[in-house]
Design an enzyme around this catalytic site. Structure first.
Site, PDB file in Angstrom:
ATOM      1  N   CYS A  94       0.570   0.084  54.092  1.00  0.00           N
ATOM      2  CA  CYS A  94       0.314  -1.134  54.875  1.00  0.00           C
ATOM      3  C   CYS A  94       1.271  -1.284  56.058  1.00  0.00           C
ATOM      4  O   CYS A  94       1.445  -2.401  56.561  1.00  0.00           O
ATOM      5  CB  CYS A  94       0.376  -2.353  53.975  1.00  0.00           C
ATOM      6  SG  CYS A  94      -1.038  -2.441  52.862  1.00  0.00           S
ATOM      7  N   HIS A 113      10.681  -3.058  47.650  1.00  0.00           N
ATOM      8  CA  HIS A 113       9.795  -2.128  48.361  1.00  0.00           C
ATOM      9  C   HIS A 113       9.760  -2.507  49.844  1.00  0.00           C
ATOM     10  O   HIS A 113       8.739  -2.950  50.364  1.00  0.00           O
ATOM     11  CB  HIS A 113       8.395  -2.212  47.727  1.00  0.00           C
ATOM     12  CG  HIS A 113       7.453  -1.125  48.129  1.00  0.00           C
ATOM     13  ND1 HIS A 113       6.100  -1.231  47.938  1.00  0.00           N
ATOM     14  CD2 HIS A 113       7.639   0.082  48.703  1.00  0.00           C
ATOM     15  CE1 HIS A 113       5.499  -0.132  48.386  1.00  0.00           C
ATOM     16  NE2 HIS A 113       6.413   0.671  48.850  1.00  0.00           N
ATOM     17  N   TYR A 121       2.395  15.196  42.119  1.00  0.00           N
ATOM     18  CA  TYR A 121       2.251  14.532  43.419  1.00  0.00           C
ATOM     19  C   TYR A 121       3.190  13.359  43.633  1.00  0.00           C
ATOM     20  O   TYR A 121       3.270  12.435  42.789  1.00  0.00           O
ATOM     21  CB  TYR A 121       0.804  14.044  43.593  1.00  0.00           C
ATOM     22  CG  TYR A 121       0.550  13.556  45.000  1.00  0.00           C
ATOM     23  CD1 TYR A 121       0.195  14.461  46.002  1.00  0.00           C
ATOM     24  CD2 TYR A 121       0.733  12.221  45.341  1.00  0.00           C
ATOM     25  CE1 TYR A 121       0.010  14.030  47.298  1.00  0.00           C
ATOM     26  CE2 TYR A 121       0.543  11.785  46.637  1.00  0.00           C
ATOM     27  CZ  TYR A 121       0.178  12.691  47.615  1.00  0.00           C
ATOM     28  OH  TYR A 121      -0.001  12.273  48.899  1.00  0.00           O
ATOM     29  N   LYS A 148       9.911   5.873  43.473  1.00  0.00           N
ATOM     30  CA  LYS A 148       9.339   4.680  42.847  1.00  0.00           C
ATOM     31  C   LYS A 148       9.928   4.469  41.456  1.00  0.00           C
ATOM     32  O   LYS A 148      10.147   3.340  41.033  1.00  0.00           O
ATOM     33  CB  LYS A 148       7.818   4.808  42.772  1.00  0.00           C
ATOM     34  CG  LYS A 148       7.162   5.047  44.125  1.00  0.00           C
ATOM     35  CD  LYS A 148       7.488   3.958  45.099  1.00  0.00           C
ATOM     36  CE  LYS A 148       6.863   4.264  46.448  1.00  0.00           C
ATOM     37  NZ  LYS A 148       7.036   3.184  47.401  1.00  0.00           N
ATOM     38  N   ARG A 185      -0.512   8.115  43.524  1.00  0.00           N
ATOM     39  CA  ARG A 185       0.057   7.480  42.337  1.00  0.00           C
ATOM     40  C   ARG A 185      -1.071   7.052  41.393  1.00  0.00           C
ATOM     41  O   ARG A 185      -2.171   6.746  41.837  1.00  0.00           O
ATOM     42  CB  ARG A 185       0.885   6.251  42.714  1.00  0.00           C
ATOM     43  CG  ARG A 185       2.282   6.565  43.211  1.00  0.00           C
ATOM     44  CD  ARG A 185       3.074   5.311  43.475  1.00  0.00           C
ATOM     45  NE  ARG A 185       2.478   4.501  44.517  1.00  0.00           N
ATOM     46  CZ  ARG A 185       1.759   3.413  44.313  1.00  0.00           C
ATOM     47  NH1 ARG A 185       1.555   2.954  43.098  1.00  0.00           N
ATOM     48  NH2 ARG A 185       1.251   2.743  45.330  1.00  0.00           N
ATOM     49  N   THR A 191       6.369   2.377  57.366  1.00  0.00           N
ATOM     50  CA  THR A 191       6.948   3.464  58.160  1.00  0.00           C
ATOM     51  C   THR A 191       6.726   3.192  59.647  1.00  0.00           C
ATOM     52  O   THR A 191       7.630   3.372  60.470  1.00  0.00           O
ATOM     53  CB  THR A 191       6.329   4.814  57.744  1.00  0.00           C
ATOM     54  OG1 THR A 191       6.577   4.995  56.348  1.00  0.00           O
ATOM     55  CG2 THR A 191       6.931   5.968  58.527  1.00  0.00           C
ATOM     56  N   SER A 243       1.884  -0.449  49.654  1.00  0.00           N
ATOM     57  CA  SER A 243       1.710   0.954  50.004  1.00  0.00           C
ATOM     58  C   SER A 243       0.633   1.115  51.079  1.00  0.00           C
ATOM     59  O   SER A 243      -0.424   0.499  50.993  1.00  0.00           O
ATOM     60  CB  SER A 243       1.317   1.739  48.754  1.00  0.00           C
ATOM     61  OG  SER A 243       2.314   1.582  47.772  1.00  0.00           O
ATOM     62  N   ASP A 250      10.986   2.595  53.285  1.00  0.00           N
ATOM     63  CA  ASP A 250      10.204   2.328  52.072  1.00  0.00           C
ATOM     64  C   ASP A 250      10.943   1.487  51.030  1.00  0.00           C
ATOM     65  O   ASP A 250      10.315   0.684  50.352  1.00  0.00           O
ATOM     66  CB  ASP A 250       9.773   3.660  51.431  1.00  0.00           C
ATOM     67  CG  ASP A 250       8.635   3.509  50.424  1.00  0.00           C
ATOM     68  OD1 ASP A 250       7.625   2.860  50.756  1.00  0.00           O
ATOM     69  OD2 ASP A 250       8.751   4.031  49.315  1.00  0.00           O
ATOM     70  N   ARG A 273       0.404  13.398  53.154  1.00  0.00           N
ATOM     71  CA  ARG A 273       1.744  12.874  53.439  1.00  0.00           C
ATOM     72  C   ARG A 273       2.626  13.921  54.101  1.00  0.00           C
ATOM     73  O   ARG A 273       2.385  15.117  54.010  1.00  0.00           O
ATOM     74  CB  ARG A 273       2.414  12.453  52.130  1.00  0.00           C
ATOM     75  CG  ARG A 273       1.678  11.328  51.397  1.00  0.00           C
ATOM     76  CD  ARG A 273       2.463  10.074  51.369  1.00  0.00           C
ATOM     77  NE  ARG A 273       1.677   8.920  50.944  1.00  0.00           N
ATOM     78  CZ  ARG A 273       2.133   7.674  51.038  1.00  0.00           C
ATOM     79  NH1 ARG A 273       3.334   7.434  51.531  1.00  0.00           N
ATOM     80  NH2 ARG A 273       1.383   6.658  50.669  1.00  0.00           N
TER      81      ARG A 273
HETATM   82  P1  GTP Z   1       3.702   3.874  52.034  1.00  0.00           P
HETATM   83  O1  GTP Z   1       4.401   5.117  52.450  1.00  0.00           O
HETATM   84  O2  GTP Z   1       2.513   4.139  51.165  1.00  0.00           O
HETATM   85  O3  GTP Z   1       4.614   2.884  51.385  1.00  0.00           O
HETATM   86  O4  GTP Z   1       3.023   3.241  53.367  1.00  0.00           O
HETATM   87  P2  GTP Z   1       3.622   2.384  54.583  1.00  0.00           P
HETATM   88  O5  GTP Z   1       3.704   0.968  54.191  1.00  0.00           O
HETATM   89  O6  GTP Z   1       4.862   3.024  55.090  1.00  0.00           O
HETATM   90  O7  GTP Z   1       2.456   2.491  55.679  1.00  0.00           O
HETATM   91  P3  GTP Z   1       2.381   3.325  57.047  1.00  0.00           P
HETATM   92  O8  GTP Z   1       3.327   2.825  58.089  1.00  0.00           O
HETATM   93  O9  GTP Z   1       2.462   4.771  56.725  1.00  0.00           O
HETATM   94  O10 GTP Z   1       0.908   2.960  57.524  1.00  0.00           O
HETATM   95  C1  GTP Z   1      -0.231   3.165  56.698  1.00  0.00           C
HETATM   96  C2  GTP Z   1      -1.493   3.173  57.520  1.00  0.00           C
HETATM   97  O11 GTP Z   1      -1.623   1.945  58.210  1.00  0.00           O
HETATM   98  C3  GTP Z   1      -1.496   4.269  58.573  1.00  0.00           C
HETATM   99  O12 GTP Z   1      -2.776   4.847  58.626  1.00  0.00           O
HETATM  100  C4  GTP Z   1      -1.178   3.537  59.846  1.00  0.00           C
HETATM  101  O13 GTP Z   1      -1.731   4.165  60.960  1.00  0.00           O
HETATM  102  C5  GTP Z   1      -1.757   2.140  59.608  1.00  0.00           C
HETATM  103  N1  GTP Z   1      -0.990   1.103  60.322  1.00  0.00           N
HETATM  104  C6  GTP Z   1       0.358   0.953  60.358  1.00  0.00           C
HETATM  105  N2  GTP Z   1       0.736  -0.078  61.145  1.00  0.00           N
HETATM  106  C7  GTP Z   1      -0.407  -0.629  61.623  1.00  0.00           C
HETATM  107  C8  GTP Z   1      -0.691  -1.744  62.506  1.00  0.00           C
HETATM  108  O14 GTP Z   1       0.210  -2.428  63.010  1.00  0.00           O
HETATM  109  N3  GTP Z   1      -2.005  -2.003  62.750  1.00  0.00           N
HETATM  110  C9  GTP Z   1      -3.014  -1.249  62.198  1.00  0.00           C
HETATM  111  N4  GTP Z   1      -4.266  -1.570  62.492  1.00  0.00           N
HETATM  112  N5  GTP Z   1      -2.786  -0.195  61.391  1.00  0.00           N
HETATM  113  C10 GTP Z   1      -1.504   0.117  61.099  1.00  0.00           C
HETATM  114  C1  SPV Z   2       3.759   4.246  48.021  1.00  0.00           C
HETATM  115  O1  SPV Z   2       2.676   4.441  47.449  1.00  0.00           O
HETATM  116  O2  SPV Z   2       4.247   3.087  48.178  1.00  0.00           O
HETATM  117  C2  SPV Z   2       4.509   5.398  48.565  1.00  0.00           C
HETATM  118  C3  SPV Z   2       4.000   6.740  48.312  1.00  0.00           C
HETATM  119  O3  SPV Z   2       5.547   5.206  49.182  1.00  0.00           O
HETATM  120  S1  SPV Z   2       4.444   7.371  46.756  1.00  0.00           S
HETATM  121  O4  SPV Z   2       5.787   7.952  46.877  1.00  0.00           O
HETATM  122  O5  SPV Z   2       3.485   8.391  46.380  1.00  0.00           O
HETATM  123  O6  SPV Z   2       4.480   6.305  45.790  1.00  0.00           O
HETATM  124 MN    MN Z   3       5.913   2.946  49.622  1.00  0.00          MN
END
Ligand code: GTP
Ligand code: SPV
Ligand code: MN
Length: 601
Positions: free
Chosen positions: A269, A245, A216, A225, A86, A272, A267, A294, A385
């Protein structure tokens, strides 16, 4: 690369699903006259259409074939290396006045912006195909559900939107023939995929999105978003609901009692991962199920908040995803998945940093270059992704299509903070919880272009996604609270606190169940806690840490509040509120004062 893709000509019976609604037809006519495409492809989302588009995408190198034995019906897409995340600096909220967009959004004047974008779109689809995608956000029978149409000249967008939304016939039916019904207009064109001509513009008053110059993710899958959060949050305020979010998960005890929680993390953090959590062995009989990973749309019924997931698929982060960290995600993406900017091994499998097993001795990296473990560059882009249907998720909650939504017992905020913020704590009440959300901060990640690891305030994880004035948004949260007779409890978590050696203090992932269990205990009024200046804090024995290999000192450290660090935090929040100016509601300024008083400052 996608930008030079020539027009495609489908056999009859494909690409001819013209909607009956005259307002849609008129709008498509207007955009086609402007962009001058070779032809118009009316998508219906059928399997046959999808197969055709995949075949064409393979021919034009928009998709790259993978080993179909390893990842059946899955493909790789490589985006332009200048276009991998983004772009917040190119994202605009175009309200009639700057004040309506507020201090946290880039604003541009609607009339001028339309004129500029129409200039860029003029003739932009010459020699290309214009696709019209009808889609629906939300379950079929929900009052929250919205219809959108996205016009795009990218097959990748069509293929992804089919996974991410309820696409085709179902949306046309929901829209009906009334030319005055509410629906979102989205226009996307790749143009020449140049960062200089990349704009993602929102016109909340017109329920309109125009995105140019990117191919992208969140820049171009306009359902996500752009509609579900930026336009969605604007509609939510005017219509009295919430667009957030947040992931939404269900957690069921061995006795069969079930709670749903919504968690807003910025994002990349951990949404998922948390949404698909598998409890450790010690939590025998506990189950976590996913409603969404999300975005949550929430409305009030009988004094409670009910949430639906408007999406139909997951656009998730690849790096760090493994059978060890997130088995449900791994099973979800084992087939029928589009991978973006991953690496490919010599046997045609996909690979990314953090995947199970040894690193491959050789691979083709996300840019298409040779890669070995000695290479300095990452094999997969840090924001690579997967796009996968939510129906692939073995832990999908059975209530995911329920129109009325699921009742929310707790709202959890959480950022990525190496220091200051303890593992978990609970707000004293709704307004204090809104303060926690409004002042949360997080280290920036690769999900957006720019510096990574910089702490910034990201209120409610909505900084890049709130489609109107952030002060009014805070007020909306406070107002919602007044209408709730049975409000969710509000918590803050931090999985990312680090020790002096820079290591994570908390194991995270499945072990986050221990924190979730405490949150559920608090919702059931059985969990213990200590009153601290920042909120209700668990003491180490309030958390179930059985069978967890963790140092007692570590636990004390991760649950601790350092008064010096919090003094700094208070100053930072003051600076943040000051930077927003007069828009911050009095109630939140008062919350900040009370916090300072509790610290004896
Ligand atoms: P968006 O799709 O961008 O909104 O991201 P998200 O909030 O769904 O984050 P996601 O669950 O994909 O995790 C992002 C990164 O953080 C990944 O590399 C994970 O491996 C890492 N991660 C997720 N949960 C944890 C946790 O509990 N501890 C640590 N250390 N890392 C984590
Ligand atoms: C985020 O950045 O919070 C995402 C990925 O979920 S994107 O759809 O590219 O914004
Ligand atoms: Mn997101």
């Amino acid at each position: 690369m996608t930008n030079s893709a020539p027009a495609i000509f489908p056999p009859s019976g494909i690409g001819d699903a013209r909607p009956a609604n005259q307002a849609v037809l008129d709008w498509v006519d207007d955009i086609a006259t402007l962009t001058e495409p070779e032809n118009i492809f009316w998508c219906n989302g059928s399997d046959q259409e999808n197969d055709f588009l995949i075949a064409e995408s393979l021919k034009q190198n928009v998709l790259i074939k993978l080993n179909q034995k390893k990842v059946p019906r899955s493909y790789l897409h490589r985006s332009n290396p200048n276009d991998v995340a983004r772009v917040e600096q190119c994202t605009f909220v175009c309200t009639p006045t700057k004040e309506e967009a507020g201090p946290t959004n880039n604003w541009s004047e609607p009339g001028e912006t339309y004129a500029k974008l129409r200039g860029l779109l003029k003739g932009a689809m010459r020699g290309r195909t214009l696709f019209v995608i009808p889609y629906m956000m939300g379950p079929l029978d929900s009052t929250l559900t919205k219809v959108g149409f996205e016009i795009t000249d990218s097959k990748y967008v069509v293929l992804n939107m089919r996974i991410m939304t309820r696409m085709g016939e179902v949306a046309l039916k929901r829209l009906g023939n009334d030319p005055n019904s509410e629906w979102n207009r989205g226009v996307h064109s790749l143009l020449d995929v140049s960062p200089e001509r990349r704009f993602i513009c929102h016109f909340p008053q017109d329920n309109m999105i125009i995105s140019v110059g990117s191919g992208y993710g969140g820049n171009v899958l306009l359902s996500k978003k752009c509609l579900a959060l930026r336009i969605g949050s604007y509609l939510a305020r005017t219509q009295g609901w919430m667009a957030e979010h947040t992931l939404i998960l269900g957690v069921e005890s061995p006795e069969g009692r079930k709670h749903y929680v919504a968690a807003a993390f910025p994002s990349a953090c951990g949404k998922t991962n948390f949404a698909m959590l598998i409890p450790p062995a010690h939590f025998k009989g506990w189950k976590v199920m996913t409603i969404g990973d999300d975005i949550g749309w929430m409305q009030i019924r009988d004094g409670r908040l009910y949430a639906v997931n408007p999406e139909n698929g997951y656009f998730g982060v690849l790096p760090g995803t493994s059978y060890q960290s997130n088995p449900n995600a791994m099973k979800s993406i084992a087939h029928d998945t589009i991978y973006t900017n991953a690496a490919v091994t010599d046997d045609g499998d996909v690979w990314w940093e953090g995947k199970d097993g040894p690193r491959p001795a050789h691979a083709i990296d996300w840019r298409g270059n040779d890669w070995t473990p000695q290479s300095k560059e990452k094999a997969a882009h840090p924001n690579s992704r997967f796009t996968t249907p939510m129906r692939n998720n073995p832990a999908l909650d059975p209530e995911v299509d329920k129109g009325e939504g699921v009742p929310i017992s707790a709202i959890i905020f959480g950022g990525r903070r190496s220091d200051t913020v303890p593992l978990v704590y609970q707000a004293f009440d709704w307004n204090h919880g809104v303060y926690l959300g409004a002042t949360m901060a997080s280290e920036t990640t690769a999900a957006a272009t720019g510096a990574v690891g910089k702490v910034r305030r990201d209120p409610m994880a909505m900084l890049p996604f709130c489609g109107y004035n952030i002060g009014q948004y805070f007020q909306h949260w406070l107002d919602i609270g007044k209408r709730l007779t049975n409000p969710p409890l509000i918590f803050n978590v931090n999985w990312f606190r680090k020790g002096v050696k820079g290591q994570f203090l908390w194991p995270g992932f499945g072990e986050n169940m221990r924190v979730l269990k405490w949150i559920i205990d608090r919702c059931e009024r059985t969990g213990g806690a200590l009153k601290s200046p920042i909120g209700w804090l668990p003491s180490p024995h309030d958390l179930d840490l059985a069978e967890l290999d963790i140092d007692h000192k570590c636990v004390a450290e991760i649950l601790g509040i350092d008064h010096e660090e919090w003094q700094k935090e208070l100053l930072e929040t003051e600076k943040f509120f000051d930077s927003l100016g007069v828009v911050v509601p009095e109630e939140l300024l008062e919350q900040r004062k009370q916090l300072a008083v509790r610290f004896n400052l």
